[in-house]
Design a protein around this motif. Structure first.
Motif, PDB file in Angstrom:
ATOM      1  N   VAL A   1     -13.074 -10.646   5.167  1.00 49.87           N
ATOM      2  CA  VAL A   1     -12.077  -9.451   5.132  1.00 49.87           C
ATOM      3  C   VAL A   1     -12.336  -9.051   6.540  1.00 49.87           C
ATOM      4  O   VAL A   1     -11.410  -8.802   7.393  1.00 49.87           O
ATOM      5  CB  VAL A   1     -12.351  -8.604   3.955  1.00 49.87           C
TER       6      VAL A   1
ATOM      7  N   LYS B   1      -6.860   2.522   2.014  1.00 50.97           N
ATOM      8  CA  LYS B   1      -7.033   1.423   2.734  1.00 50.97           C
ATOM      9  C   LYS B   1      -7.632   2.231   4.112  1.00 50.97           C
ATOM     10  O   LYS B   1      -8.580   1.578   4.748  1.00 50.97           O
ATOM     11  CB  LYS B   1      -5.569   0.786   3.037  1.00 50.97           C
TER      12      LYS B   1
ATOM     13  N   ARG C   1      -6.467  -0.995  12.844  1.00 51.03           N
ATOM     14  CA  ARG C   1      -5.840  -0.811  11.604  1.00 51.03           C
ATOM     15  C   ARG C   1      -5.621   0.359  11.011  1.00 51.03           C
ATOM     16  O   ARG C   1      -4.514   0.882  10.332  1.00 51.03           O
ATOM     17  CB  ARG C   1      -6.282  -2.120  10.821  1.00 51.03           C
TER      18      ARG C   1
ATOM     19  N   GLU D   1      -9.789 -17.520  -1.662  1.00 52.26           N
ATOM     20  CA  GLU D   1     -10.626 -18.548  -0.642  1.00 52.26           C
ATOM     21  C   GLU D   1     -11.857 -18.880  -1.199  1.00 52.26           C
ATOM     22  O   GLU D   1     -12.410 -19.818  -1.340  1.00 52.26           O
ATOM     23  CB  GLU D   1     -10.381 -18.047   0.565  1.00 52.26           C
TER      24      GLU D   1
ATOM     25  N   LYS E   1     -12.732  -0.428  11.724  1.00 49.81           N
ATOM     26  CA  LYS E   1     -11.459  -1.013  12.525  1.00 49.81           C
ATOM     27  C   LYS E   1     -10.633   0.129  12.812  1.00 49.81           C
ATOM     28  O   LYS E   1      -9.505   0.354  12.207  1.00 49.81           O
ATOM     29  CB  LYS E   1     -10.695  -1.912  11.267  1.00 49.81           C
TER      30      LYS E   1
ATOM     31  N   ARG F   1       0.276 -10.555   4.930  1.00 48.85           N
ATOM     32  CA  ARG F   1      -0.346 -10.383   5.750  1.00 48.85           C
ATOM     33  C   ARG F   1      -0.436 -11.105   7.300  1.00 48.85           C
ATOM     34  O   ARG F   1      -0.289 -10.655   8.159  1.00 48.85           O
ATOM     35  CB  ARG F   1      -1.984 -10.476   5.409  1.00 48.85           C
ATOM     36  N   ARG F   2      -0.243 -12.645   7.049  1.00 46.98           N
ATOM     37  CA  ARG F   2      -0.324 -13.338   7.927  1.00 46.98           C
ATOM     38  C   ARG F   2       0.986 -13.032   8.883  1.00 46.98           C
ATOM     39  O   ARG F   2       1.034 -13.625   9.899  1.00 46.98           O
ATOM     40  CB  ARG F   2      -0.394 -14.769   7.806  1.00 46.98           C
TER      41      ARG F   2
ATOM     42  N   GLU G   1     -10.047 -11.081   8.794  1.00 49.37           N
ATOM     43  CA  GLU G   1      -8.817 -10.273   8.502  1.00 49.37           C
ATOM     44  C   GLU G   1      -7.934 -10.853   7.405  1.00 49.37           C
ATOM     45  O   GLU G   1      -6.773 -10.536   7.354  1.00 49.37           O
ATOM     46  CB  GLU G   1      -7.962 -10.005   9.928  1.00 49.37           C
ATOM     47  N   LEU G   2      -8.657 -11.013   6.376  1.00 50.23           N
ATOM     48  CA  LEU G   2      -7.483 -11.699   5.106  1.00 50.23           C
ATOM     49  C   LEU G   2      -7.447 -10.197   4.250  1.00 50.23           C
ATOM     50  O   LEU G   2      -8.468  -9.344   4.479  1.00 50.23           O
ATOM     51  CB  LEU G   2      -8.595 -12.523   4.335  1.00 50.23           C
ATOM     52  N   GLU G   3      -6.651 -10.344   3.360  1.00 48.86           N
ATOM     53  CA  GLU G   3      -6.540  -9.281   2.283  1.00 48.86           C
ATOM     54  C   GLU G   3      -7.488  -9.544   1.212  1.00 48.86           C
ATOM     55  O   GLU G   3      -7.858 -10.874   0.900  1.00 48.86           O
ATOM     56  CB  GLU G   3      -4.993  -9.342   1.598  1.00 48.86           C
ATOM     57  N   PRO G   4      -8.061  -8.557   0.582  1.00 45.24           N
ATOM     58  CA  PRO G   4      -8.936  -8.792  -0.343  1.00 45.24           C
ATOM     59  C   PRO G   4      -8.870  -9.792  -1.355  1.00 45.24           C
ATOM     60  O   PRO G   4      -9.473 -10.584  -1.542  1.00 45.24           O
ATOM     61  CB  PRO G   4      -9.436  -7.465  -0.915  1.00 45.24           C
ATOM     62  N   GLU G   5      -7.346  -9.830  -1.990  1.00 42.74           N
ATOM     63  CA  GLU G   5      -7.183 -10.622  -3.047  1.00 42.74           C
ATOM     64  C   GLU G   5      -7.194 -12.091  -2.393  1.00 42.74           C
ATOM     65  O   GLU G   5      -7.654 -13.200  -3.126  1.00 42.74           O
ATOM     66  CB  GLU G   5      -5.750 -10.447  -3.407  1.00 42.74           C
ATOM     67  N   GLU G   6      -6.824 -12.298  -0.942  1.00 42.65           N
ATOM     68  CA  GLU G   6      -6.468 -13.776  -0.427  1.00 42.65           C
ATOM     69  C   GLU G   6      -8.067 -14.071  -0.221  1.00 42.65           C
ATOM     70  O   GLU G   6      -8.443 -15.264  -0.595  1.00 42.65           O
ATOM     71  CB  GLU G   6      -5.867 -13.655   0.682  1.00 42.65           C
TER      72      GLU G   6
ATOM     73  N   TRP H   1       0.872  -1.216   0.037  1.00 44.63           N
ATOM     74  CA  TRP H   1       0.000   0.211  -0.095  1.00 44.63           C
ATOM     75  C   TRP H   1       0.982   1.419  -0.085  1.00 44.63           C
ATOM     76  O   TRP H   1       0.477   2.110  -0.714  1.00 44.63           O
ATOM     77  CB  TRP H   1      -1.059  -0.016   1.271  1.00 44.63           C
TER      78      TRP H   1
END
Lengths: 337, 661, 316
Positions: free
Chosen positions: C285, B298, B310, C298, B307, B378-379, C289-294, B149
């Protein structure tokens, strides 16, 4: 021989519409009259010539128009009236390209606060005028180094101006003005911003350079002593006009106006006046002739010991002429009143 | 001290004739306003507000005008051509920074490479501290899982900032060469800076294609004015002897500009660049409405799914990026070229460049072997969004927080904001115009007063008077509150060099702080009320007030304060009689800045929800009513310009009297 | 770089033969906005297009101004056209030309006055609107006096809360939030103390999962309630009904899309998501809490059977 710079009835007025004002102005308007009309007379009806190899010093207090006049000679200012010729060319008639060419080939100028480009090193500053006229890199560098050496800055060519003392900065300014080997050299109070000791040193340095190079010089100062020390001729300015223009001896001996007299009062004339100035036709006197360029002070012992009325002087043209002893003594001891 | 009172001493008892006229005019204007307000219950409706019938159909005319410009004049083809070039540059930057599949088709650069190289750059410009800041910011961004981002944001900024810089420089040079051009340009710049962002939105999208291109154009338009002004200042400040030296060296005009003027004005020009970068970053969130990718978008998305944690993290990244770029560019401003002793080998002269290249290569290689140096998913990231969420919500729920904020909400809304807003809405239009005119006349004299009448009448003529008054109310209150809280702080800080420096650092940082970050907590505490609106723009008004007050006070010549000390003045006497009067012109400039910022920020007020011009502008977005949008936008502009002209006239006059100009 | 304008023109003027040609290799630009379901759905569709061999790009835009961009062909389509919130912008753009309706999703949308579950404790008569009006005072705030406060959606969603309060003579003061975020902040602030509130809300939406609640039941929607005063209980006023409880969720397409990317366009017209599918996308999401692409990957992996028929139907 034609003069290198010739100024005839030069006017420079500042104000809203100087040209038409000058045309409509009646003759004999004083500086204050002009100011009352809302104009400032920077240069007021000045006529003078500078001949080849001569050093003309323009002396005046601040606001007297001396800097303006020299900027008219190089056309940094456009004049309002009159005519200025450089090498016989009317500089007001030059096109921009011709003017640039004239400056690139014939003129150099040194400024009171140096006017160095802060982002360039010593060498790059000196090379600047050469670069501007598109000289090739190699010869530019060689020539710049040569001038840097000439002014005694060798070893500091990679310094930036801010890393140098005032005196050194002015050496850079001088080197830059000499880089293009100008015929005419303008110096606008080059030493005024320096400490007295350094100033003296720089004046000596300057005389050395001038002896070597023999340029036509217009030198500006507000310091009468400096003027006397350096000049072939001095032009004293006040309110834009030239009060008197003459050799130092003659100015000291015969101040034309009260204003000029005020400057000369405090001067030790015996240090300034040369033997050649006092000679008269007639008797040649007896004994060993003294040199024409000897100052009266240097002749003090002879003047007091030699009882003759006339002292012989060896003139530059080979003749020997006589100097009345009494006149010389008057200068040495002050006129008895 | 003497200079200050001179102006007063010279006036004989009863005042000069000019002052008598002045007093009469002021009494007349304010009396008229008071009379109208008192008589309001008995006035016919037409005298209270401009009747509908008298309003001109500005919106319709503007719509026709836009349609003509867009379709018949074909301007859209020109702008689209420009947009395609910008798009090309942005795409190329995006490819280099995060591997977008465009020319020149590189792989995405590993984050560790960028972090390493920026740290070396930071060291070169400003030593270890800057290296740590620059490298640290990048590491933080990567660790928080925001790398891509951030790079998306940067891909637009690295194009918008240089273009804004170049165009600003060019316009600045033109304005410096031609006084007439400069005169014509100033109001245009002011309009660019005060036109609310909601008015940029539709034209930018239509003319420059939604997405990074429109975002970059809006960024350029908004960030360019200070660049132009700094260029003019810098070029005018080049010492005359340097100019003459250039001329005597036989420079042509182009050589003069390139080799003499621009290098000599380097410092000012670079300060302009710094401003461009800062403003570009300040716009990151707002431009997200028209396609700015990355952090801003974002942040909005996170806010819209509530949120807090974040969005807070993203906010921190934006601030860190801004501070880094600010420090780096400022270090570049003061960085002077250095020379090396003769005979220094090449590698030693370019040691940092070599280290930079080495860093690049080493991290490039390492990143191939250690994937985490290439990309942090991300994870894997250390984002603590949900923990911060809990913490923020927990804090907002502490009973003392609730009680304090509850009291503030009750006090400000019910005792100050709502009553004053109602009062302002009660006053007849003509009375408001009379008061504004009187204010302008008192400050700047006749010309600003005439402009005041004209501009506020135009605002009335646009037909959104009540909403304009609500906007005016919130901006004025925000500025007044900024003065009440900011000025004492600034006066205190100005007493010591170190405190001043620290305070100005805080101001610098705060300026880049998108108030969107604290918007949600503010709404949760203070509700959707006028106070929240003012709180959200308060940060933008506080910064200039504090900064200019400090600068004004520190700029008082030391001889004068010493003279006051020697006259036996106490600290208060000195402040009131010497320092504040002399600092006032500078402080006024700060107030003016504060007002302009506040007007521009009505968009944030609209984000919370008010009944002002911003809300109505928001409505025009649905249905793309360009004409109406612009009448609303220009209502803001005309109000802002009125104050700008009056305050500047006053500051100018004051400076002349004090001999500071 | 090729000039986009010329491309747009050629595409728009293309002959009918283009219809059977292959999809252009230019990227299909898909707009994304600032709410999760739309972002994930856009990613899902984008990944489907990519699977079919297209290039896809995403661009962040304002959700109202986007229709102007679809019209101009700057973006190729819009996947979530909400009847209530964006109907006006959409219709306006339709009338100007350049874009068209590409069909409805199965999902229905509802946007109306809503309250979180805890509110029912203070006002037990809910969800009836009369009961709500009777306990208006429990919704009062310092700023609204004795009237209850209703937090309406942003004005650009054109919700007419004000008009409804007037038409039904309710003891409520309408405050407009400036953004969805402001609505959530308001609910979030009330949550800790279980303060009764009534706000504008819609479904499908992530908020349902976070804060369970119900819509207020107003007099049922009749066609023309917004244009004909005689409709609804108050014979002299407009907007005296609740919003339609089954609003459409449409897809919109740029007029040039069919010629330029025929296969992708075909998929766009075929595809249709249901309420639970959309809620699932948002949840991946918002909650996981996934990213939009992920999240899109999924979702696609779990719902292959749903999307396969659309893609195979359009394979040339």
């Amino acid at each position: 021989m034609n003069p290198v710079i010739s100024a005839k009835n030069v006017w420079k007025l500042f104000g809203p519409d100087p040209e038409s004002y000058l045309k409509s102005m009646t003759a004999g308007h004083s500086f204050d009259d002009i100011r009352a009309d809302g104009y400032i007379a920077g240069v007021k009806d000045v006529s003078l010539d500078v001949s080849k190899g001569e050093m003309l010093v323009i002396m005046g207090l601040s606001g007297s128009g001396k800097s303006t006049l020299v900027r008219c000679f190089s056309r940094l200012h456009d004049i309002t009236g009159g005519k200025i010729e450089v090498d016989g060319q009317d500089i007001m008639g030059l096109k921009e390209v011709e003017l640039i060419e004239l400056r690139r080939s014939k003129m150099g100028m040194v400024f009171q606060s140096f006017g160095l480009l802060p982002h360039r090193t010593v060498l790059q500053n000196v090379a600047f005028p050469l670069e501007m006229r598109g000289q090739d890199k190699h010869s530019t560098r060689d020539r710049a180094m040569e001038v840097v050496k000439l002014v005694g800055l060798e070893g500091r060519e990679d310094y930036f101006p801010r890393e140098l003392s005032g005196g050194q900065q002015q050496r850079v300014g001088i080197a830059r003005s000499l880089a293009i080997e100008p015929d005419i050299w303008f110096l606008d109070e080059p030493f005024s911003a320096l400490d007295p000791l350094i100033r003296r040193e720089m004046q000596d340095e300057f005389l050395r350079l001038q002896a070597m190079l023999g340029k036509t010089i217009v030198f500006i100062t507000h310091d009468f002593d400096e003027a006397l020390r350096l000049a072939d001729r001095i032009a004293i300015m006040k309110d834009g006009a030239v009060e008197q223009i003459d050799t130092p001896d003659k100015i000291v001996l015969n101040p034309a106006t009260d204003y000029v007299a005020k400057f000369t009062e405090e001067v030790d004339k015996a240090r300034v006046v040369h033997a050649s100035v006092l000679v008269e036709d007639g008797s040649m006197g007896k004994g060993e002739p003294v040199a024409a360029d000897a100052t009266i002070l240097s002749l003090a012992r002879r003047l007091i010991n030699d009882a003759a009325d006339v002292i012989p002087v060896q003139m530059p043209d080979g003749n020997v002429k006589g100097m009345p002893r009494q006149a010389a003594l008057d200068i040495l001891l002050g006129e008895a009143k | 001290m003497t200079i200050v009172s001179d102006a007063n001493l010279a006036v004989p008892e009863g005042g000069t004739p000019a002052m008598a006229v002045r007093r009469k005019v002021l009494i007349g204007l304010f009396g008229f306003a008071a009379l109208l307000t008192v008589l309001r219950p008995w006035l016919p409706e037409a005298l209270i507000r401009l009747p509908e019938a008298m309003l001109l159909p500005w919106s319709d005319w503007l719509d026709v005008g836009f349609a003509w410009v867009q379709n018949d004049l074909g301007l859209i083809h020109v702008t689209r051509e420009i947009a395609s070039w910008l798009g090309f540059l942005i795409d190329a930057a995006a490819n280099v920074l995060y591997g977008k599949s465009r020319w020149p088709n590189f792989e995405a650069m590993p984050w560790s490479v960028v972090a390493g190289c920026l740290a070396v750059l930071g060291y070169w410009l400003g030593g270890w501290k800057l290296a740590l800041l620059a490298g640290g910011t990048m590491v933080w961004t990567a660790l928080m899982g925001q790398w891509k981002w951030a790079m998306e944001t940067m891909s637009v900024i690295v194009v918008a900032a240089p273009v804004g810089f170049a165009v600003g420089l060019l316009i600045g040079i033109l304005a410096w060469r031609s006084a007439r051009f400069e005169k014509a340009m100033r109001p245009v710049l002011l309009v660019l800076q005060t036109l609310p962002f909601y008015s940029y939105l539709l034209p930018a999208v239509i003319f420059f294609k939604v997405g990074p291109t429109a975002a970059s154009v809006a960024t350029i338009a908004y960030s360019m004015p200070p660049m132009i002004l700094m260029t003019i200042v810098g070029l005018k400040k080049v010492p005359p002897e340097v100019v003459e030296a250039g001329k005597m060296a036989g420079c042509s005009r182009w050589q003069m500009l390139r080799s003499v003027y621009i290098p000599s004005a380097r410092t000012e020009i670079l300060v302009g660049l710094n401003q461009v970068i800062m403003l570009a970053l300040a716009m990151v969130v707002l431009t997200a409405f028209i396609g700015m990718p990355g952090l801003g978008a974002k942040l909005l998305a996170m806010m819209n799914s509530f949120k807090l944690g974040r969005s807070f993290e993203i906010g921190v990244t934006i601030v860190l990026l801004a501070v880094t770029l600010d420090r780096l560019s400022k270090a570049w401003v003061v960085k002077q070229p250095e020379h090396f002793e003769k005979g220094t080998p090449w590698w030693q002269r370019h040691i940092l460049l070599l280290i930079g290249v080495a860093t690049f290569v080493v991290f490039m290689v390492l990143a191939q072997v250690i994937p985490i140096l290439n990309e942090i998913g991300r994870r894997q990231s250390l984002s603590m969004g949900s923990e911060i969420d809990v913490a923020i919500k927990g804090f907002l729920n502490l009973s003392w927080v609730k009680e304090t904020t509850g009291f503030i909400r009750w006090f400000f809304n019910l005792w100050i904001l709502i009553p004053t807003e109602r009062a302002l809405l009660y006053v007849p239009t003509a009375a408001v115009i009379a008061v504004v005119t009187g204010f302008c006349y008192a400050l700047g004299g006749r010309r600003p007063a005439l402009i005041g009448v004209l501009f506020f009448s135009i605002v009335a003529g646009f037909g959104w008077w009540d909403r304009a008054m609500i906007t005016l109310h919130s901006t004025l209150t925000a500025v007044i509150l900024a003065m009440v809280f900011g000025m004492p702080l600034a006066v205190w800080a100005a007493r010591r060099e170190t405190w001043s420096a620290r305070m100005i650092f805080v101001c610098d940082t705060a300026q880049t702080f998108p108030s969107f970050i604290y918007l949600l907590p503010a709404i949760m505490l203070f509700g959707i009320t006028p106070f929240t609106v003012i709180l959200s723009i308060l940060i933008y008004t506080m910064v200039p007030v504090i900064r200019y007050t400090i600068e004004g006070l520190r700029g008082v010549p030391p001889e004068l304060t010493e003279a006051a000390d020697m006259s036996g003045a106490t600290r208060w006497q000195k402040l009131w009689n010497v320092q504040l009067p002399l600092a006032m012109p500078t402080i006024a400039v700060g107030l003016n800045q504060a007002l302009i910022f506040a007007f521009f920020m009505v968009i944030i007020a609209a984000f919370i929800g008010t009944r002002d011009l911003g809300q109505e502008m928001q409505r025009t977005l649905a249905g793309t009513q360009l004409g109406k949008n612009f009448t609303l936008g220009f209502s803001v502009v005309f109000m802002a310009l009125t104050f700008d002209i009056a305050i500047n006239a006053w500051a100018e006059k004051r400076r002349r009297i004090l001999g500071l100009a | 770089m090729k000039k986009l304008t010329t491309m747009v023109l050629t595409a728009a003027l293309a002959t009918p033969f283009a219809a059977i040609a292959e999809d252009s290799s230019d990227p299909i630009t898909i707009p994304i906005h600032n709410w999760s379901s739309q972002i994930v759905m856009s990613n899902v569709v984008g990944q489907m297009f990519e699977e079919m061999g297209n290039n896809v790009e995403f661009v962040t835009t304002d959700s109202q101004a986007v229709y102007e961009s679809v019209r101009l062909g700057d973006v190729a389509l819009e996947l979530e056209v909400w009847e209530g919130a964006f109907g006006a912008s959409f219709r306006e753009a339709l009338s100007k030309g350049g874009l068209h309706d590409a069909g409805d999703h199965d999902a229905v949308t509802r946007e109306d006055w809503w309250y979180p579950a805890w509110t029912k404790e203070s006002c037990p008569g809910l969800p009836s609107w009369e009961a709500l009006n009777a306990c208006a005072e429990v919704f009062a705030t310092a700023e609204t006096g004795s009237n209850g406060m209703y937090l309406d959606g942003p004005v650009d969603w054109l919700k007419h809360g004000q008009e409804r309060v007037a038409a039904l003579d309710m003891n409520f003061t309408v405050v407009n939030a400036g953004s969805a975020a402001a609505l959530w902040a308001h609910i979030g602030a009330a949550e800790a103390e279980k303060k009764p509130i009534v706000v504008f809300n819609w479904t499908p939406n992530f908020a349902e999962a976070v804060w369970p609640g119900e819509f207020v039941e107003f007099p049922a929607w009749e066609d023309g309630c917004d244009t004909d005063p005689t409709k609804g209980p108050n014979k002299e006023a407009l907007f005296d009904c609740g919003n339609p409880s089954t609003g459409y969720l449409k897809k919109a397409a740029w007029d040039g899309m069919e010629d330029k990317w025929p296969a992708a366009y075909c998929v766009l017209t075929k595809l249709s998501f249901t309420n639970p599918q959309i809620a699932e996308m948002a949840k991946l999401v918002d909650t996981d809490e996934l990213e939009p692409e992920e999240a899109a990957e999924e979702w696609l992996a779990a719902n292959r059977a749903v999307v396969e028929p659309w893609m195979s139907a359009c394979a040339s």
